[in-house]
Design an enzyme around this catalytic site. Structure first.
Site, PDB file in Angstrom:
ATOM      1  N   LYS A  13     -27.133  12.060  21.330  1.00  0.00           N
ATOM      2  CA  LYS A  13     -27.068  12.968  22.568  1.00  0.00           C
ATOM      3  C   LYS A  13     -28.581  13.438  23.183  1.00  0.00           C
ATOM      4  CE  LYS A  13     -24.538  16.096  20.359  1.00  0.00           C
ATOM      5  NZ  LYS A  13     -24.597  15.299  18.930  1.00  0.00           N
ATOM      6  N   ARG A  88     -18.603  22.792  21.330  1.00  0.00           N
ATOM      7  CA  ARG A  88     -18.470  22.295  20.385  1.00  0.00           C
ATOM      8  C   ARG A  88     -17.064  22.316  19.423  1.00  0.00           C
ATOM      9  NH1 ARG A  88     -23.793  20.773  18.388  1.00  0.00           N
ATOM     10  NH2 ARG A  88     -23.885  19.943  16.351  1.00  0.00           N
ATOM     11  N   ARG A 127     -33.476   9.994  10.765  1.00  0.00           N
ATOM     12  CA  ARG A 127     -34.178  10.439  11.871  1.00  0.00           C
ATOM     13  C   ARG A 127     -35.410  11.526  11.486  1.00  0.00           C
ATOM     14  NH1 ARG A 127     -30.528  14.342  15.810  1.00  0.00           N
ATOM     15  NH2 ARG A 127     -29.663  15.495  13.707  1.00  0.00           N
ATOM     16  N   ARG A 160     -35.255  17.182   9.384  1.00  0.00           N
ATOM     17  CA  ARG A 160     -34.646  18.366   9.524  1.00  0.00           C
ATOM     18  C   ARG A 160     -33.705  18.676   8.271  1.00  0.00           C
ATOM     19  NH1 ARG A 160     -30.873  17.883  15.100  1.00  0.00           N
ATOM     20  NH2 ARG A 160     -29.345  18.974  13.648  1.00  0.00           N
ATOM     21  N   ARG A 171     -21.500  18.315   8.056  1.00  0.00           N
ATOM     22  CA  ARG A 171     -21.465  18.065   9.625  1.00  0.00           C
ATOM     23  C   ARG A 171     -20.426  17.290  10.263  1.00  0.00           C
ATOM     24  NH1 ARG A 171     -27.459  16.844  10.213  1.00  0.00           N
ATOM     25  NH2 ARG A 171     -27.387  16.817  12.656  1.00  0.00           N
TER      26      ARG A 171
HETATM   27  P1  ADP Z   1     -27.894  13.743  18.436  1.00  0.00           P
HETATM   28  O1  ADP Z   1     -28.717  14.474  19.394  1.00  0.00           O
HETATM   29  O2  ADP Z   1     -26.573  12.981  18.848  1.00  0.00           O
HETATM   30  O3  ADP Z   1     -27.922  14.270  16.995  1.00  0.00           O
HETATM   31  P2  ADP Z   1     -30.532  11.794  18.506  1.00  0.00           P
HETATM   32  O4  ADP Z   1     -30.500  11.500  19.928  1.00  0.00           O
HETATM   33  O5  ADP Z   1     -31.185  12.862  17.723  1.00  0.00           O
HETATM   34  O6  ADP Z   1     -28.633  12.504  18.226  1.00  0.00           O
HETATM   35  O7  ADP Z   1     -30.209  10.687  17.724  1.00  0.00           O
HETATM   36  C1  ADP Z   1     -30.207  10.528  16.331  1.00  0.00           C
HETATM   37  C2  ADP Z   1     -30.940   9.228  15.802  1.00  0.00           C
HETATM   38  O8  ADP Z   1     -30.674   8.192  16.181  1.00  0.00           O
HETATM   39  C3  ADP Z   1     -32.502   9.595  16.059  1.00  0.00           C
HETATM   40  O9  ADP Z   1     -33.361   9.272  14.838  1.00  0.00           O
HETATM   41  C4  ADP Z   1     -32.797   8.489  17.249  1.00  0.00           C
HETATM   42  O10 ADP Z   1     -34.059   8.117  17.192  1.00  0.00           O
HETATM   43  C5  ADP Z   1     -31.666   7.552  16.776  1.00  0.00           C
HETATM   44  N1  ADP Z   1     -31.094   6.787  18.094  1.00  0.00           N
HETATM   45  C6  ADP Z   1     -30.705   7.398  19.127  1.00  0.00           C
HETATM   46  N2  ADP Z   1     -30.014   6.767  19.852  1.00  0.00           N
HETATM   47  C7  ADP Z   1     -30.032   5.457  19.440  1.00  0.00           C
HETATM   48  C8  ADP Z   1     -29.699   4.169  19.571  1.00  0.00           C
HETATM   49  N3  ADP Z   1     -28.946   3.864  20.879  1.00  0.00           N
HETATM   50  N4  ADP Z   1     -29.939   3.089  18.820  1.00  0.00           N
HETATM   51  C9  ADP Z   1     -30.516   3.226  17.624  1.00  0.00           C
HETATM   52  N5  ADP Z   1     -30.872   4.687  17.323  1.00  0.00           N
HETATM   53  C10 ADP Z   1     -30.692   5.503  18.086  1.00  0.00           C
HETATM   54  P1  ADP Z   2     -26.512  17.389  16.003  1.00  0.00           P
HETATM   55  O1  ADP Z   2     -27.747  16.724  15.672  1.00  0.00           O
HETATM   56  O2  ADP Z   2     -25.417  17.716  14.789  1.00  0.00           O
HETATM   57  O3  ADP Z   2     -25.850  17.073  17.125  1.00  0.00           O
HETATM   58  P2  ADP Z   2     -27.452  20.017  16.792  1.00  0.00           P
HETATM   59  O4  ADP Z   2     -28.987  20.076  16.792  1.00  0.00           O
HETATM   60  O5  ADP Z   2     -26.612  19.949  17.891  1.00  0.00           O
HETATM   61  O6  ADP Z   2     -27.122  18.746  15.934  1.00  0.00           O
HETATM   62  O7  ADP Z   2     -26.940  21.178  15.830  1.00  0.00           O
HETATM   63  C1  ADP Z   2     -27.659  21.853  14.780  1.00  0.00           C
HETATM   64  C2  ADP Z   2     -26.845  22.981  14.104  1.00  0.00           C
HETATM   65  O8  ADP Z   2     -26.807  23.895  15.057  1.00  0.00           O
HETATM   66  C3  ADP Z   2     -25.426  22.622  14.104  1.00  0.00           C
HETATM   67  O9  ADP Z   2     -25.097  22.192  12.776  1.00  0.00           O
HETATM   68  C4  ADP Z   2     -24.840  23.980  14.006  1.00  0.00           C
HETATM   69  O10 ADP Z   2     -25.067  24.757  12.861  1.00  0.00           O
HETATM   70  C5  ADP Z   2     -25.691  24.743  15.112  1.00  0.00           C
HETATM   71  N1  ADP Z   2     -24.990  24.526  16.542  1.00  0.00           N
HETATM   72  C6  ADP Z   2     -25.672  24.015  17.574  1.00  0.00           C
HETATM   73  N2  ADP Z   2     -24.912  23.782  18.616  1.00  0.00           N
HETATM   74  C7  ADP Z   2     -23.601  24.704  18.228  1.00  0.00           C
HETATM   75  C8  ADP Z   2     -22.587  25.324  19.093  1.00  0.00           C
HETATM   76  N3  ADP Z   2     -22.262  24.748  20.044  1.00  0.00           N
HETATM   77  N4  ADP Z   2     -21.748  25.863  18.343  1.00  0.00           N
HETATM   78  C9  ADP Z   2     -22.159  26.561  17.038  1.00  0.00           C
HETATM   79  N5  ADP Z   2     -23.082  25.953  16.357  1.00  0.00           N
HETATM   80  C10 ADP Z   2     -23.954  25.247  16.989  1.00  0.00           C
END
Ligand code: ADP
Ligand code: ADP
Ligand code: ZN
Length: 217
Positions: A13, A88, A127, A160, A171
């Site tokens: 995302k 969420r 990551r 992280r 999660r």
């Molecule tokens: P989210 O925000 O949904 O938690 P991220 O965008 O941070 O996910 O991506 C999670 C991990 O996967 C990161 O380390 C990123 O570099 C990697 N990643 C994201 N998209 C891809 C993809 N299409 N193919 C391989 N690795 C990816």
């Molecule tokens: P992910 O890589 O899992 O998509 P995020 O960076 O979006 O991680 O979220 C990290 C943490 O922040 C979540 O595990 C939760 O504790 C909190 N968080 C983020 N967005 C929300 C939301 N919309 N509602 C509740 N908690 C949230």
């Protein structure tokens, strides 16, 4: 363009939101990033969110909804936004509908990035993030030029704390139980665009832009 990005932790995302935000000239609003900023600055909101985040649970809805409502009031969100990590759960989905209705706006689309569980785990544990500028890397899929060092600002990369395997399992369960029902919620509203998130970053991005474009022709 008012967009929501839906997908499990590790679906990509944040990676996609950055590009989509640039393409449509809209702000990328990540609730996780906002919470992490409050945590590192030690604000009262950060204190409230700390334990939930460390355990991989959701921060309570009232705190989160108020934070998003405030963010959507900033002038840059008038032309649109891409929400990453909010809503969420169905309760937050309903709260968002109310926030938008109050502003006489609606969602243009909800992009659901679908990635199977084994790939999610591999992406999350590999990551690495830059604590200074927020850039995201992956030890195998998107390594920095110099091992452990941010390409952009040269800071040392970190994992992280909630990307450690123990918290990842929590999660992913929270996602299945609380967030996954939102796909049906948006499907009913005719807003859902499902994208195969297992392809390369570039292919996923192209698929999203193509599907969004097709909706607006
Ligand atoms: P989210 O925000 O949904 O938690 P991220 O965008 O941070 O996910 O991506 C999670 C991990 O996967 C990161 O380390 C990123 O570099 C990697 N990643 C994201 N998209 C891809 C993809 N299409 N193919 C391989 N690795 C990816
Ligand atoms: P992910 O890589 O899992 O998509 P995020 O960076 O979006 O991680 O979220 C990290 C943490 O922040 C979540 O595990 C939760 O504790 C909190 N968080 C983020 N967005 C929300 C939301 N919309 N509602 C509740 N908690 C949230
Ligand atoms: Zn950096």
């Amino acid at each position: 363009m008012n967009l929501v990005l839906l997908g499990a932790p590790g679906a990509g995302k944040g990676t996609q939101a950055k590009y989509i935000a640039e393409y449509y000239h809209i702000p990328h609003i990540s609730t996780g990033d906002i919470f992490r900023r409050h945590l590192s600055e030690g604000t009262p909101l950060g204190q409230q969110a700390r334990t939930y985040m460390a355990e991989g649970k959701l921060v309570p809805d009232d705190i989160t909804d108020a934070m998003v409502d405030e963010r959507l009031r900033l002038p840059d969100a008038i032309r649109g936004f891409i929400l990453d990590g909010f809503p969420r759960n169905v309760n937050q989905g309903t709260a968002l509908e109310v926030m938008l209705a109050d502003r006489e706006r609606h969602l243009d689309a909800v992009i659901y990035i679908n990635v199977p569980r084994d790939v999610l785990i591999e992406r999350l544990v590999g990551r690495r993030v830059c604590p200074q500028c927020g850039a995201t890397y992956h030890v195998r899929f998107d390594p920095p030029k110099v091992d452990g060092i941010c390409n952009v600002c040269r800071s040392s990369l970190v994992q992280r704390p909630d990307d450690r395997l123990e918290t990842v399992a929590t999660r992913l369960s929270v996602y299945s139980e609380e967030t996954a029902p939102l796909t049906a919620f948006y499907q009913e509203r005719g807003n859902l665009l499902e994208i195969d998130g297992t392809k390369s970053v570039q292919s996923v991005y192209e698929a999203i832009i193509q599907r969004l474009g097709a909706r607006h022709d």
